[in-house]
Scaffold this motif. Structure first.
Motif, PDB file in Angstrom:
ATOM      1  N   SER A  52       0.830  -1.203   0.000  1.00 42.65           N
ATOM      2  CA  SER A  52       0.000   0.000   0.000  1.00 42.65           C
ATOM      3  C   SER A  52       0.869   1.260   0.000  1.00 42.65           C
ATOM      4  N   THR A  53       1.892   1.263   0.863  1.00 38.65           N
ATOM      5  CA  THR A  53       2.786   2.420   0.943  1.00 38.65           C
ATOM      6  C   THR A  53       3.557   2.608  -0.360  1.00 38.65           C
ATOM      7  N   LYS A  54       4.035   1.503  -0.936  1.00 37.56           N
ATOM      8  CA  LYS A  54       4.779   1.593  -2.199  1.00 37.56           C
ATOM      9  C   LYS A  54       3.898   2.142  -3.315  1.00 37.56           C
ATOM     10  N   GLU A  55       2.666   1.671  -3.362  1.00 41.05           N
ATOM     11  CA  GLU A  55       1.738   2.154  -4.393  1.00 41.05           C
ATOM     12  C   GLU A  55       1.463   3.646  -4.191  1.00 41.05           C
ATOM     13  N   TRP A  59       2.154   7.907  -6.429  1.00 40.72           N
ATOM     14  CA  TRP A  59       1.246   9.026  -6.618  1.00 40.72           C
ATOM     15  C   TRP A  59       1.881  10.348  -6.198  1.00 40.72           C
ATOM     16  N   LEU A  60       2.981  10.296  -5.477  1.00 45.43           N
ATOM     17  CA  LEU A  60       3.614  11.495  -4.947  1.00 45.43           C
ATOM     18  C   LEU A  60       4.519  12.153  -5.975  1.00 45.43           C
ATOM     19  N   PRO A  61       4.736  13.452  -5.837  1.00 45.71           N
ATOM     20  CA  PRO A  61       5.769  14.087  -6.657  1.00 45.71           C
ATOM     21  C   PRO A  61       7.134  13.548  -6.228  1.00 45.71           C
ATOM     22  N   PRO A  62       8.131  13.622  -7.074  1.00 49.44           N
ATOM     23  CA  PRO A  62       9.440  13.052  -6.721  1.00 49.44           C
ATOM     24  C   PRO A  62      10.105  13.815  -5.576  1.00 49.44           C
ATOM     25  N   PRO A  63      10.977  13.132  -4.809  1.00 51.63           N
ATOM     26  CA  PRO A  63      11.735  13.813  -3.762  1.00 51.63           C
ATOM     27  C   PRO A  63      12.656  14.864  -4.396  1.00 51.63           C
ATOM     28  N   ALA A 125       3.333  26.465   0.685  1.00 45.55           N
ATOM     29  CA  ALA A 125       4.471  25.898   1.422  1.00 45.55           C
ATOM     30  C   ALA A 125       4.724  24.438   1.080  1.00 45.55           C
ATOM     31  N   PHE A 126       3.733  23.745   0.450  1.00 41.52           N
ATOM     32  CA  PHE A 126       3.862  22.307   0.250  1.00 41.52           C
ATOM     33  C   PHE A 126       3.609  21.914  -1.209  1.00 41.52           C
ATOM     34  N   ASP A 127       4.246  20.808  -1.581  1.00 49.24           N
ATOM     35  CA  ASP A 127       4.012  20.218  -2.900  1.00 49.24           C
ATOM     36  C   ASP A 127       2.916  19.164  -2.849  1.00 49.24           C
ATOM     37  N   CYS A 128       2.656  18.645  -1.659  1.00 52.70           N
ATOM     38  CA  CYS A 128       1.676  17.565  -1.535  1.00 52.70           C
ATOM     39  C   CYS A 128       1.125  17.538  -0.114  1.00 52.70           C
ATOM     40  N   ILE A 129      -0.164  17.248   0.014  1.00 55.70           N
ATOM     41  CA  ILE A 129      -0.806  17.029   1.317  1.00 55.70           C
ATOM     42  C   ILE A 129      -1.392  15.622   1.296  1.00 55.70           C
ATOM     43  N   LEU A 130      -1.115  14.853   2.325  1.00 55.73           N
ATOM     44  CA  LEU A 130      -1.520  13.460   2.381  1.00 55.73           C
ATOM     45  C   LEU A 130      -2.406  13.230   3.599  1.00 55.73           C
ATOM     46  N   LEU A 131      -3.613  12.723   3.358  1.00 51.13           N
ATOM     47  CA  LEU A 131      -4.543  12.378   4.430  1.00 51.13           C
ATOM     48  C   LEU A 131      -4.943  10.916   4.274  1.00 51.13           C
ATOM     49  N   GLN A 132      -4.754  10.141   5.336  1.00 48.56           N
ATOM     50  CA  GLN A 132      -5.093   8.725   5.304  1.00 48.56           C
ATOM     51  C   GLN A 132      -6.126   8.409   6.384  1.00 48.56           C
ATOM     52  N   GLU A 133      -7.349   8.184   5.951  1.00 51.02           N
ATOM     53  CA  GLU A 133      -8.419   7.689   6.811  1.00 51.02           C
ATOM     54  C   GLU A 133      -8.737   8.616   7.976  1.00 51.02           C
ATOM     55  N   ASN A 134      -8.676   9.931   7.745  1.00 47.06           N
ATOM     56  CA  ASN A 134      -8.999  10.855   8.830  1.00 47.06           C
ATOM     57  C   ASN A 134      -9.775  12.088   8.378  1.00 47.06           C
ATOM     58  N   GLY A 155       0.174  21.466  -7.108  1.00 46.16           N
ATOM     59  CA  GLY A 155       0.402  20.564  -5.985  1.00 46.16           C
ATOM     60  C   GLY A 155      -0.667  19.485  -5.888  1.00 46.16           C
ATOM     61  N   ARG A 156      -0.363  18.441  -5.127  1.00 47.51           N
ATOM     62  CA  ARG A 156      -1.257  17.280  -5.068  1.00 47.51           C
ATOM     63  C   ARG A 156      -1.879  17.139  -3.679  1.00 47.51           C
ATOM     64  N   LEU A 157      -3.150  16.816  -3.688  1.00 46.23           N
ATOM     65  CA  LEU A 157      -3.887  16.498  -2.469  1.00 46.23           C
ATOM     66  C   LEU A 157      -4.307  15.037  -2.580  1.00 46.23           C
ATOM     67  N   ILE A 158      -3.709  14.189  -1.743  1.00 43.94           N
ATOM     68  CA  ILE A 158      -3.961  12.747  -1.819  1.00 43.94           C
ATOM     69  C   ILE A 158      -4.763  12.328  -0.599  1.00 43.94           C
ATOM     70  N   ILE A 159      -5.879  11.677  -0.859  1.00 43.36           N
ATOM     71  CA  ILE A 159      -6.802  11.290   0.204  1.00 43.36           C
ATOM     72  C   ILE A 159      -7.095   9.801   0.096  1.00 43.36           C
ATOM     73  N   LEU A 160      -6.914   9.081   1.186  1.00 37.81           N
ATOM     74  CA  LEU A 160      -7.403   7.710   1.315  1.00 37.81           C
ATOM     75  C   LEU A 160      -8.498   7.755   2.366  1.00 37.81           C
ATOM     76  N   ALA A 161      -9.714   7.400   1.981  1.00 38.40           N
ATOM     77  CA  ALA A 161     -10.831   7.652   2.882  1.00 38.40           C
ATOM     78  C   ALA A 161     -11.925   6.616   2.763  1.00 38.40           C
ATOM     79  N   LYS A 162     -12.542   6.374   3.899  1.00 34.29           N
ATOM     80  CA  LYS A 162     -13.792   5.614   3.927  1.00 34.29           C
ATOM     81  C   LYS A 162     -14.927   6.608   3.728  1.00 34.29           C
ATOM     82  N   THR A 163     -15.769   6.354   2.739  1.00 35.19           N
ATOM     83  CA  THR A 163     -16.878   7.247   2.441  1.00 35.19           C
ATOM     84  C   THR A 163     -18.171   6.452   2.403  1.00 35.19           C
TER      85      THR A 163
END
Length: 609
Positions: A52-55, A59-63, A125-134, A155-163
């Protein structure tokens, strides 16, 4: 027996401590705190969580992109990102989680003990915001409006969520008095079949679109969520004794974990829930507004806007009385340049609503900068600040059931057109000429706050008023409120009188008045409704004593009959331009149909008189 040499995380809060322990029993190292992505159903959960983390990394921009991780869990995701060269900063409201990560990884671990809504903003200030299940803990308006400010263009907004499946707003409406009494009568909320705090997937996408975020990727992982839940159900049974010993959990706690996992599994199976990974890209126009809580540290911005809008200064003592004593909530909207362009406040009140005590907010200090007043639509600053405030604070299952205010007729029509407000009462101004009114010989007037036992007297009179007002909606007028409102308010110049029976010394009622040029404004009343005609007589006497011509009072329509004096020739009534506005947005929608015509409010129920 408890298996030794495993990472036991008893310092974490429940149920995170339990889930972390159960996951740790499959591996020698700490696991991630999110659902696994299964490619092979026979794979161990630790392998699938790493998958899951590798996948997710693809989706993230490169370091070395700068990433804001919302929610620190136990630090494993942040650690994985740091190891790959990312510049990561985490925020969490869970004190136990923040303490644990620093204990586990060192005091320099990049996690701040603050919420996403309260996180101090630095534009782009950020290139990406990551929210996981919150995300269910964050109002959607704030989720996307803050992201729009924080993210750099593209920039990217990545969300993993229960809906959930989409819900109609009718599900939350109150259509009758019986519906309202059901809401008011619930001491605790039972868990429903579907968790009403979750957002629907369609609503999530719609809100993203409103804030000019483009959906770049979407991946339905509901089957993976079910398999993760199956793992947890099996593990709870297998390690039940461990949970008793390590965490001192009762059977009730453990059974609740089982029940919640089973319920969630069933909702996934029948389509009530979905678990989805989403990646949004911020467009160039997505930073128009930021709507969020107004921190006390930005009071000077509010004071500047106040002077621009109302053409007068709000002094520091008055600001402190309103905002620095934790009796209010303030909300703001900032533009692309970081300037405050709108402000909305709610002052905490307790209502007696048909005999039941209900937390509420009295709306005040509603301001929109002159540069933004031309757009009074859903794209304008007024809508953003009002809807954002209501979505965070007001409605069923929110901290306050209802909000009410005193706008003029033009302003309330704007709120009605935008479906934010409902009009529930008109304000009338009743006048009583002072004439030659004398105080009845058997009554005495005494300054309330100079009585040694005034708090007990005020409580008794408020209870008499409360017990005889079950057909009305009125603010609590207990001793703590009277002190805050009339004794502590700077430059109030109120006269607060206790009226007693001269012979028995029994307290009859309390009146609050204030001289206003040639009028004596009747600000407030506390006491049984039956003696209001006598209180009218007392205020007329006070008007004559203060060399003013008349007494004036703000009354709602349902109060006019009670506030009628014995001498009609000295009494007159006029309609004002002020109406009582009640929140009518989403989770408070429909409530006005039940409350209309029952509000009992006077001058003193405002914050500005």
């Amino acid at each position: 027996m408890v298996v030794q040499n495993k990472p036991v995380v008893t310092d974490l809060s429940f149920p995170l401590n339990v889930y972390t322990y159960l996951l740790s029993m499959t591996t020698e190292k700490l696991c991630h705190q999110h659902h696994a992505w299964f490619d092979n159903l026979s794979e161990p959960i630790v392998i699938t969580q790493e998958q899951s983390t590798k996948e997710l990394l693809t989706w993230l921009p490169p370091p070395p992109a700068r990433i804001l991780k919302v929610g620190a869990d136990i630090g494993t995701t942040i650690t994985a990102l740091l190891e790959r060269g990312y510049d990561v900063f985490g925020v969490t409201q869970d004190k136990a989680s923040a303490t644990y990560t620093r204990k586990q990884y060192g005091s320099e671990f990049p996690v701040s003990m603050t919420g996403y809504e309260d996180f101090e903003l630095t534009p782009r200030a950020f290139d990406c915001i990551l929210l996981q299940e919150n995300i269910q803990h964050i109002p959607l308006t704030q989720l996307f409006s803050r992201a729009a400010i924080l993210l750099r263009p593209g920039g990217r907004l990545i969300i993993l969520a229960k809906t959930t499946s989409d819900k109609s707003e009718d599900d939350y409406q109150v259509h009758s008095l019986n519906d309202l009494k059901t809401v008011l009568g619930k001491a605790t909320q039972n868990k429903s079949e579907v968790d009403s705090k979750l957002y629907s997937l369609d609503k999530l996408k719609l809100e993203a679109s409103k804030h000019c975020f483009d959906l770049a990727k979407e991946h339905n992982l509901s089957s993976c969520a079910q398999l993760t839940l199956n793992f947890l159900l099996t593990a709870i049974t297998k390690y039940r004794d461990d949970l008793h010993q390590l965490f001192m959990l009762s059977d009730t706690h453990i059974n609740s974990l089982n029940t919640s996992s089973q319920l969630a599994n069933r909702n996934y199976a029948i389509g009530n829930y979905s678990y989805t990974a989403l990646c949004f890209h911020a467009t160039k126009s997505s930073t128009r507004w930021l709507a969020c809580d107004m921190p006390a540290s930005q009071s000077q911005e509010m004071l500047t806007l106040f002077q621009e809008v109302f053409k007068q200064k709000l002094g520091e003592p008055m600001w402190h009385w309103k905002y620095a004593v934790k009796k209010s909530h303030a909300f703001g909207v900032w533009n692309r340049e970081g300037h405050l362009v709108a402000h909305y406040a709610g002052f905490i009140r307790t209502l007696s609503m048909f005999g039941k005590s209900v937390p509420a907010l009295q709306i005040g200090d509603v301001m929109v900068h002159t540069s933004e007043r031309a757009v009074m639509t859903k794209y304008g600053a007024f809508f953003q600040v009002t809807s954002g405030f209501f979505e965070k604070y007001v409605g069923k299952e929110k901290p306050y059931l209802v909000a009410f205010g005193f706008p003029n007729r033009r302003h309330i029509r704007v709120g009605q057109r935008l479906k934010l407000y409902a009009s529930v009462e008109n304000i009338f101004k009743r006048n009583w000429l002072a004439g030659n009114t004398k105080l009845p010989f058997w009554l005495t007037l005494e300054p309330l706050f100079k009585q040694p036992n005034w708090t007990q007297i005020a409580e008794k009179l408020w209870q008499e008023m409360h017990q005889n007002s079950h057909d009305f909606i009125l603010t609590h007028r207990d001793s703590s409120y009277l002190k805050y409102r009339y004794q502590d308010r700077p430059d109030g110049n109120y006269q607060t009188y206790l009226i007693r029976n001269r012979l028995t010394k029994s307290a009859k009622f309390i009146v609050v008045v204030k001289k206003n040029n040639d009028c004596l404004d009747w600000i407030d009343y506390v006491g049984p409704p039956a003696v209001i005609p006598l209180a009218i007589n007392v205020t007329q006497h006070l008007a004559k004593k203060s060399s003013t011509m008349k007494v004036t009072a703000w009354l709602t329509g349902c109060m006019l009959e009670s506030f009628s004096g014995s001498n009609k020739a000295l009494e007159s009534t006029e309609e004002t331009d002020v109406e009582i506005a009640q929140s009518d947005w989403k989770l408070s929608k429909g409530l006005a149909d039940t409350t209309r015509g029952h509000w009992w409010l006077m001058y003193g129920d405002t914050d500005f008189l």
